[in-house]
Design a protein around this motif. Structure first.
Motif, PDB file in Angstrom:
ATOM      1  N   ARG A  40     -31.598  -3.965  30.199  1.00 13.49           N
ATOM      2  CA  ARG A  40     -32.867  -4.415  29.597  1.00 13.49           C
ATOM      3  C   ARG A  40     -32.612  -5.417  28.476  1.00 13.49           C
ATOM      4  NH1 ARG A  40     -33.854   1.130  29.877  1.00 13.49           N
ATOM      5  NH2 ARG A  40     -33.550   1.369  27.627  1.00 13.49           N
ATOM      6  N   LEU A  41     -31.751  -5.039  27.558  1.00 14.51           N
ATOM      7  CA  LEU A  41     -31.514  -5.878  26.390  1.00 14.51           C
ATOM      8  C   LEU A  41     -30.744  -7.142  26.749  1.00 14.51           C
ATOM      9  CD1 LEU A  41     -30.769  -2.948  23.942  1.00 14.51           C
ATOM     10  CD2 LEU A  41     -32.825  -4.370  23.981  1.00 14.51           C
ATOM     11  N   GLY A  42     -29.858  -7.046  27.723  1.00 17.63           N
ATOM     12  CA  GLY A  42     -29.141  -8.232  28.184  1.00 17.63           C
ATOM     13  C   GLY A  42     -30.082  -9.241  28.829  1.00 17.63           C
ATOM     14  N   LEU A  43     -31.039  -8.741  29.600  1.00 15.48           N
ATOM     15  CA  LEU A  43     -32.022  -9.641  30.222  1.00 15.48           C
ATOM     16  C   LEU A  43     -32.911 -10.294  29.162  1.00 15.48           C
ATOM     17  CD1 LEU A  43     -33.312 -10.922  32.681  1.00 15.48           C
ATOM     18  CD2 LEU A  43     -34.700  -8.857  32.945  1.00 15.48           C
ATOM     19  N   MET A  44     -33.308  -9.533  28.153  1.00 11.04           N
ATOM     20  CA  MET A  44     -34.116 -10.114  27.082  1.00 11.04           C
ATOM     21  C   MET A  44     -33.315 -11.165  26.314  1.00 11.04           C
ATOM     22  SD  MET A  44     -37.135  -9.079  27.389  1.00 11.04           S
ATOM     23  CE  MET A  44     -37.855  -9.704  25.896  1.00 11.04           C
ATOM     24  N   ARG A  45     -32.029 -10.915  26.096  1.00 11.91           N
ATOM     25  CA  ARG A  45     -31.195 -11.903  25.404  1.00 11.91           C
ATOM     26  C   ARG A  45     -31.151 -13.197  26.209  1.00 11.91           C
ATOM     27  NH1 ARG A  45     -26.937 -14.781  24.310  1.00 11.91           N
ATOM     28  NH2 ARG A  45     -25.597 -14.509  22.499  1.00 11.91           N
ATOM     29  N   ALA A  46     -30.913 -13.077  27.513  1.00 11.57           N
ATOM     30  CA  ALA A  46     -30.840 -14.262  28.372  1.00 11.57           C
ATOM     31  C   ALA A  46     -32.190 -14.990  28.413  1.00 11.57           C
ATOM     32  CB  ALA A  46     -30.396 -13.863  29.779  1.00 11.57           C
ATOM     33  N   THR A  47     -33.284 -14.236  28.457  1.00 11.10           N
ATOM     34  CA  THR A  47     -34.621 -14.838  28.491  1.00 11.10           C
ATOM     35  C   THR A  47     -34.913 -15.605  27.212  1.00 11.10           C
ATOM     36  OG1 THR A  47     -35.424 -13.087  29.952  1.00 11.10           O
ATOM     37  CG2 THR A  47     -37.088 -14.329  28.727  1.00 11.10           C
ATOM     38  N   PHE A  48     -34.674 -14.961  26.074  1.00 13.49           N
ATOM     39  CA  PHE A  48     -34.924 -15.624  24.797  1.00 13.49           C
ATOM     40  C   PHE A  48     -34.010 -16.827  24.603  1.00 13.49           C
ATOM     41  CE2 PHE A  48     -36.668 -11.433  23.015  1.00 13.49           C
ATOM     42  CZ  PHE A  48     -37.965 -11.818  23.228  1.00 13.49           C
ATOM     43  N   GLN A  49     -32.782 -16.713  25.050  1.00 13.07           N
ATOM     44  CA  GLN A  49     -31.851 -17.840  24.891  1.00 13.07           C
ATOM     45  C   GLN A  49     -32.360 -19.068  25.637  1.00 13.07           C
ATOM     46  OE1 GLN A  49     -27.844 -16.752  24.911  1.00 13.07           O
ATOM     47  NE2 GLN A  49     -27.067 -18.823  24.960  1.00 13.07           N
ATOM     48  N   LYS A  50     -33.024 -18.875  26.763  1.00 13.84           N
ATOM     49  CA  LYS A  50     -33.610 -19.993  27.514  1.00 13.84           C
ATOM     50  C   LYS A  50     -34.954 -20.434  26.927  1.00 13.84           C
ATOM     51  CE  LYS A  50     -30.603 -20.238  30.905  1.00 13.84           C
ATOM     52  NZ  LYS A  50     -29.775 -21.391  31.115  1.00 13.84           N
ATOM     53  N   PHE A  51     -35.717 -19.470  26.412  1.00 18.18           N
ATOM     54  CA  PHE A  51     -37.075 -19.762  25.943  1.00 18.18           C
ATOM     55  C   PHE A  51     -37.107 -20.400  24.556  1.00 18.18           C
ATOM     56  CE2 PHE A  51     -41.081 -17.945  23.948  1.00 18.18           C
ATOM     57  CZ  PHE A  51     -41.941 -18.866  24.531  1.00 18.18           C
ATOM     58  N   PHE A  52     -36.280 -19.948  23.633  1.00 14.17           N
ATOM     59  CA  PHE A  52     -36.384 -20.403  22.254  1.00 14.17           C
ATOM     60  C   PHE A  52     -36.157 -21.901  22.055  1.00 14.17           C
ATOM     61  CE2 PHE A  52     -35.701 -15.912  20.336  1.00 14.17           C
ATOM     62  CZ  PHE A  52     -37.026 -15.591  20.626  1.00 14.17           C
ATOM     63  N   PRO A  53     -35.246 -22.556  22.786  1.00 11.35           N
ATOM     64  CA  PRO A  53     -35.188 -24.022  22.642  1.00 11.35           C
ATOM     65  C   PRO A  53     -36.510 -24.696  23.040  1.00 11.35           C
ATOM     66  CG  PRO A  53     -33.185 -23.216  23.655  1.00 11.35           C
ATOM     67  CD  PRO A  53     -34.132 -22.050  23.601  1.00 11.35           C
ATOM     68  N   TRP A  54     -37.198 -24.128  24.021  1.00 10.23           N
ATOM     69  CA  TRP A  54     -38.502 -24.669  24.413  1.00 10.23           C
ATOM     70  C   TRP A  54     -39.538 -24.449  23.307  1.00 10.23           C
ATOM     71  CZ3 TRP A  54     -39.097 -28.010  28.139  1.00 10.23           C
ATOM     72  CH2 TRP A  54     -38.147 -28.046  29.162  1.00 10.23           C
ATOM     73  N   VAL A  55     -39.421 -23.340  22.597  1.00  7.65           N
ATOM     74  CA  VAL A  55     -40.332 -23.102  21.479  1.00  7.65           C
ATOM     75  C   VAL A  55     -40.098 -24.144  20.392  1.00  7.65           C
ATOM     76  CG1 VAL A  55     -41.039 -21.494  19.655  1.00  7.65           C
ATOM     77  CG2 VAL A  55     -40.553 -20.631  21.961  1.00  7.65           C
ATOM     78  N   TRP A  56     -38.825 -24.400  20.054  1.00  5.37           N
ATOM     79  CA  TRP A  56     -38.544 -25.427  19.041  1.00  5.37           C
ATOM     80  C   TRP A  56     -39.101 -26.782  19.468  1.00  5.37           C
ATOM     81  CZ3 TRP A  56     -37.924 -24.104  14.400  1.00  5.37           C
ATOM     82  CH2 TRP A  56     -37.166 -23.000  14.028  1.00  5.37           C
ATOM     83  N   LEU A  57     -38.900 -27.152  20.729  1.00  2.92           N
ATOM     84  CA  LEU A  57     -39.443 -28.413  21.228  1.00  2.92           C
ATOM     85  C   LEU A  57     -40.970 -28.407  21.135  1.00  2.92           C
ATOM     86  CD1 LEU A  57     -39.088 -31.175  22.589  1.00  2.92           C
ATOM     87  CD2 LEU A  57     -39.130 -29.968  24.799  1.00  2.92           C
ATOM     88  N   SER A  58     -41.577 -27.283  21.486  1.00  2.00           N
ATOM     89  CA  SER A  58     -43.036 -27.179  21.416  1.00  2.00           C
ATOM     90  C   SER A  58     -43.541 -27.342  19.995  1.00  2.00           C
ATOM     91  CB  SER A  58     -43.498 -25.824  21.971  1.00  2.00           C
ATOM     92  OG  SER A  58     -43.213 -25.730  23.350  1.00  2.00           O
ATOM     93  N   ILE A  59     -42.848 -26.733  19.042  1.00  2.00           N
ATOM     94  CA  ILE A  59     -43.254 -26.854  17.642  1.00  2.00           C
ATOM     95  C   ILE A  59     -43.217 -28.317  17.200  1.00  2.00           C
ATOM     96  CG2 ILE A  59     -42.569 -26.310  15.263  1.00  2.00           C
ATOM     97  CD1 ILE A  59     -41.762 -23.498  16.343  1.00  2.00           C
TER      98      ILE A  59
END
Length: 153
Positions: A40-59
């Motif tokens: 569970r936690l490994g999947l969340m880590r991988a998901t956030f690692q892909k998502f957070f750069p998109w959040v920075w770009l969105s900001i």
């Protein structure tokens, strides 16, 4: 110029708020089907690692495009509608919450997962969840204001 700025603004909002919705409302509850905390936690880590750069770009897109429209089309804050001021204030709150999440809970979570410290990773994930639980409704409110605000009386 305005059309491009508004298009980028909408894309930034959809990516950030839509991503939070998908992760918080769909992915997170579905992870209960995985028995092991490491999975569970490994999947969340991988998901956030892909998502957070998109959040920075969105900001960056949201603030840059918002200011372009504000200052080139609306004449600045003095001439902007109430809805623009509300969106602007909530956007700063959301960005600051994300920065706090990113440099705090996310950093701690990554370290805990990488060290296979599952109890600590779970605590850090709960901190991330709480911040998203605040940011997601704020984001949804901003989207509604952005879509309807110019028709307020």
């Amino acid at each position: 110029m305005t059309t491009i700025a508004l298009s980028l603004h909408i894309l930034g909002a959809v990516i950030w708020v839509g991503g939070m919705f998908a992760i918080y409302v769909c992915l997170r509850p579905a992870l209960g089907a995985l028995a092991q905390p490491a999975d569970r936690l490994g999947l969340m880590r991988a998901t956030f690692q892909k998502f957070f750069p998109w959040v920075w770009l969105s900001i960056v897109l949201l603030f840059a495009s918002g200011y372009v429209v504000l200052f080139t089309e609306q004449g600045g804050f003095a001439f902007a509608g109430t809805h623009v001021h509300i969106m602007h204030g909530l956007a700063w709150i959301m960005a600051l919450l994300f920065a706090w999440l990113y440099w705090g809970a996310w950093s701690d979570f990554r370290e805990a997962v990488d060290a296979a410290n599952w109890p600590q990773a779970g605590k850090d994930m709960n901190r991330i969840r709480k911040i998203i639980a605040v940011n997601l409704p704020l984001g949804l409110i901003v989207v509604v204001i952005g879509a309807s605000g110019r028709w307020w009386t």
